[in-house]
Design a protein around this motif. Structure first.
Motif, short mmCIF file in Angstrom:
data_model
loop_
_atom_site.label_atom_id
_atom_site.label_comp_id
_atom_site.label_asym_id
_atom_site.label_seq_id
_atom_site.Cartn_x
_atom_site.Cartn_y
_atom_site.Cartn_z
N THR B 187 0.92 -0.79 0.03
CA THR B 187 -0.08 0.11 0.00
C THR B 187 0.33 1.12 0.14
OG1 THR B 187 -1.48 -1.19 0.98
CG2 THR B 187 -1.95 1.19 0.77
N ASN B 188 2.08 1.77 0.84
CA ASN B 188 2.76 2.78 0.36
C ASN B 188 3.29 2.76 -0.58
OD1 ASN B 188 2.34 3.09 3.30
ND2 ASN B 188 4.52 2.01 4.32
N GLY B 189 3.61 1.89 -1.06
CA GLY B 189 4.70 1.60 -2.68
C GLY B 189 3.13 1.94 -3.23
N VAL B 190 1.78 1.99 -3.49
CA VAL B 190 0.63 2.32 -3.82
C VAL B 190 0.91 3.82 -4.05
CG1 VAL B 190 -1.46 2.16 -4.45
CG2 VAL B 190 0.13 -0.09 -4.48
N ASN B 191 1.13 4.48 -2.92
CA ASN B 191 0.98 5.50 -2.60
C ASN B 191 2.17 6.40 -3.00
OD1 ASN B 191 -1.83 5.04 -0.51
ND2 ASN B 191 -0.69 5.32 0.94
N ALA B 192 3.17 6.06 -3.15
CA ALA B 192 4.46 6.70 -3.75
C ALA B 192 4.31 7.02 -5.12
CB ALA B 192 5.56 5.26 -3.49
N GLY B 193 3.65 5.75 -5.56
CA GLY B 193 3.18 6.19 -7.59
C GLY B 193 2.02 6.88 -7.58
N MET B 194 1.17 6.85 -7.07
CA MET B 194 -0.62 7.63 -7.12
C MET B 194 0.64 9.06 -6.90
SD MET B 194 -3.09 5.73 -4.74
CE MET B 194 -3.84 4.56 -6.04
N ALA B 195 1.73 9.49 -5.87
CA ALA B 195 1.66 10.46 -5.21
C ALA B 195 2.83 10.93 -7.15
CB ALA B 195 2.91 10.85 -4.32
N TYR B 196 3.37 9.81 -7.31
CA TYR B 196 4.55 10.11 -8.82
C TYR B 196 3.50 10.79 -9.82
CZ TYR B 196 8.17 10.02 -12.37
OH TYR B 196 8.59 10.00 -13.61
N PHE B 197 2.81 9.39 -10.09
CA PHE B 197 1.44 10.24 -11.34
C PHE B 197 1.00 11.72 -10.58
CE2 PHE B 197 -3.59 10.38 -12.01
CZ PHE B 197 -3.24 10.46 -14.03
N GLU B 198 0.68 12.20 -9.54
CA GLU B 198 -0.02 13.46 -10.01
C GLU B 198 0.65 14.58 -9.29
OE1 GLU B 198 -1.50 13.63 -5.82
OE2 GLU B 198 -3.67 13.07 -6.64
N ALA B 199 2.30 14.15 -9.31
CA ALA B 199 3.11 14.98 -10.09
C ALA B 199 3.32 15.37 -11.39
CB ALA B 199 4.77 14.78 -9.36
N LEU B 200 3.56 14.30 -12.65
CA LEU B 200 3.36 14.08 -13.66
C LEU B 200 2.23 14.49 -14.26
CD1 LEU B 200 4.09 10.21 -14.91
CD2 LEU B 200 5.50 12.32 -15.01
N GLU B 201 1.05 14.73 -13.57
CA GLU B 201 -0.23 15.32 -13.99
C GLU B 201 0.14 16.81 -13.78
OE1 GLU B 201 -3.84 13.90 -15.17
OE2 GLU B 201 -1.80 13.12 -15.96
N ALA B 209 -5.86 22.34 -11.01
CA ALA B 209 -5.35 22.44 -9.94
C ALA B 209 -6.53 22.24 -8.87
CB ALA B 209 -6.09 24.21 -9.92
N ASP B 210 -7.68 21.27 -9.57
CA ASP B 210 -8.57 21.08 -9.06
C ASP B 210 -8.89 18.95 -8.48
OD1 ASP B 210 -11.01 23.08 -10.13
OD2 ASP B 210 -11.40 21.66 -11.14
N ALA B 211 -7.97 18.66 -9.55
CA ALA B 211 -7.61 17.50 -9.41
C ALA B 211 -6.53 17.13 -7.57
CB ALA B 211 -6.51 16.53 -10.50
N SER B 212 -5.79 18.15 -7.95
CA SER B 212 -4.97 18.23 -6.61
C SER B 212 -5.21 18.73 -5.24
CB SER B 212 -3.43 19.33 -6.84
OG SER B 212 -4.15 20.66 -6.52
N GLU B 213 -6.77 19.88 -5.11
CA GLU B 213 -6.81 20.02 -4.32
C GLU B 213 -8.34 18.84 -4.24
OE1 GLU B 213 -10.95 23.41 -4.01
OE2 GLU B 213 -8.54 24.07 -5.18
N GLU B 214 -8.79 18.13 -4.40
CA GLU B 214 -9.52 17.32 -4.12
C GLU B 214 -8.18 16.00 -3.56
OE1 GLU B 214 -11.95 13.83 -7.23
OE2 GLU B 214 -12.13 16.13 -7.82
N SER B 215 -7.16 15.88 -3.96
CA SER B 215 -6.61 14.80 -3.01
C SER B 215 -6.21 15.45 -1.82
CB SER B 215 -5.51 14.78 -4.06
OG SER B 215 -4.18 15.63 -4.17
N ALA B 216 -5.94 16.60 -1.73
CA ALA B 216 -6.14 17.57 -0.73
C ALA B 216 -7.01 16.83 0.70
CB ALA B 216 -5.78 18.37 -0.38
#
Lengths: 245, 229
Positions: B187-201, B209-216
């Protein structure tokens, strides 16, 4: 004549001097890899290949290898075969390589292989040596498969990944087998092995009574160092043995 | 005596030389099958987490160290893990439809676990496929079974936590019974991958902006959930 010798070597390896259950050799890989029947058979067969080839080559070279450097020479031969098996397995059977990966290099230091090189192949002609390796390897394979199958059955209700015992399902209230996970963990290896060794002791007594005794255990487990192939060079001998000597 | 010594050394040298040559030969002839088998395993893993894609290309300018840093700083990632590869998934017309992110976590029970996860451009994770694992059979190995990995299928990008009871919130993953360490490290690995995906996006387009707000929002919820534990 030679046919009888071949049959005798095979029977010797599989039963009379079965490396795992009778000689008590190669306990580390035995305990480590037998979490499933598939792993057991995979490890057993790769060891068989290495054992047969190394016995063959060491027997051919037995008059060339000087006595004083025989151990390094044996190790080089065995290690080369192990690495070749590893390459081939990685290339052609990646799934087996995946599950046995870290245990393959351990075949190099498997005492069965060095033990047979030292006590048989370096003193006997090529054909009996080869079949000694094959017999010993098959004996090892059978032992590991039995051990692996029992552990897999108790630990997950499966044999060769095939569900033998229907599992209980608490959610639906279905009655069935609840896997005892400890059997696929390290302690389970010792539990199953000890039961099998107890059974083998009964067999041993029966064979003794029949006048066809099994070989004496050789590994360090027994505390009895006299039968061991490495007895001369070993520095960790038990005190009783040293006192006798 | 001296002659004997020289002879011993010579014989050993010859044996070692021959063994070395033989090994080199076998290594040479198995090089291609090994590379092929590895590529096939990888292709199968990619395809299983991104069924829609027909082609995968390495991400241009991928920097494993930078990606790992982003992953380690991610919300909900308490593990020690590395992002080792990133591929762009393309459909049959050649359009980018998402990413395959390969993560290696170092805190599995039996050592490293490497898996590839597919995330679509819509921010939905398709699932993961483990390419290298050495967990305990019957316990940690269950992370390769559907009951566990299906929890990661079709879930929105965010930060996830492992719970030992049945999951109450959307961002909770039910641990494999008896294998919390494996469940956490995956799960930690998945979280890391997801954060990297967001950074890519975020790097790719400015209007996220919407997406990152949502994730916040999601991550605040997450923290609340964690303190309960």
């Amino acid at each position: 004549m030679s046919d009888m010798r071949i049959g005798e070597r095979l029977k010797n390896g599989i039963l009379i001097e079965n490396p795992t259950f009778v000689l008590m050799l190669g306990m580390c890989p035995t305990l480590a890899v037998t979490t499933s029947a598939t792993n057991g058979i995979g490890m057993g067969l790769s060891t068989t290949v290495v054992l047969t080839l190394s016995n063959l080559l060491i027997s051919i070279l037995r008059n060339i290898i000087p006595d004083r450097v025989r151990m390094p020479a044996f190790i080089v031969v065995v290690a080369s075969f192990v690495t070749m098996v590893q390459f081939l397995m990685q290339g052609y059977v990646p799934s087996l390589y995946e599950s046995l990966g870290i245990y393959i290099p351990l075949i190099v230091v498997n005492c069965i292989i060095l033990g047979r090189a030292e006590s048989f192949a370096s003193k006997n002609p090529v054909i009996p040596s080869t079949f000694d390796g094959l017999g010993m390897g098959l004996g090892f394979t059978i032992s590991l498969t039995v051990l692996g199958a029992l552990r897999e059955l108790l630990g997950s209700g499966q044999i060769f990944k095939y569900q033998i015992l229907p599992l209980a399902d608490a959610a639906t209230g279905k009655a069935g087998y609840t896997p005892i996970s400890i059997f696929v963990l390290a302690p389970g290896a010792f539990l199953v092995l000890s039961v099998i060794v107890a059974v083998m002791n009964v067999v041993r007594k029966k064979m003794d009574a029949k006048g066809k005794p099994l070989a004496a255990p050789q590994g360090c487990l027994t505390g009895e160092c006299e039968g061991c192939a490495f007895s001369n060079a070993c520095t960790g001998k038990s005190q009783t043995t040293e006192a006798k000597a | 005596m001296k002659n004997q010594l020289v002879k011993d050394a010579l014989v050993l040298t010859v044996i070692t030389l021959v063994a070395g040559l033989a090994l080199g030969f076998v290594s040479e002839i198995t090089k291609e099958p090994i590379a092929k088998a590895e590529a096939a395993a990888l292709a199968k893993a990619y395809q299983s987490v991104f069924a829609d894609a027909s082609e995968f290309e390495p991400l241009e300018g991928f920097d494993a160290d930078a990606a790992t840093q982003i992953g380690l700083a991610a919300e909900g990632n308490e593990g020690d893990n590395q992002i080792t590869d990133c591929q762009v998934a393309k459909d049959k017309d050649g359009n980018d439809i998402g990413y395959i992110i390969t993560v290696t976590t170092h805190d599995g029970y039996g050592g490293d676990i490497t898996f590839s996860m597919g995330v679509t451009n819509e921010g939905v994770m398709n699932g993961y496929s483990i390419t290298s694992i050495d967990e305990t059979p019957g316990l940690g190995m269950k992370s390769t079974e559907e009951a566990f990995y299906s929890q990661f299928e079709n879930i929105p990008v965010g930060a996830y936590t492992v719970t030992k009871t049945s999951p109450a919130g959307e961002n909770e993953i039910e641990a494999i019974s008896g294998a919390t360490i494996t469940s956490r490290s995956v799960t930690n690995g998945v979280n890391a991958g997801m954060a990297y995906f967001e950074a890519l996006e975020n790097a790719g387009s400015g209007d996220d902006a919407d997406a990152s707000e949502e994730s916040a929002d999601e991550s605040t919820e997450e923290e609340g959930g964690e303190s309960d534990e």
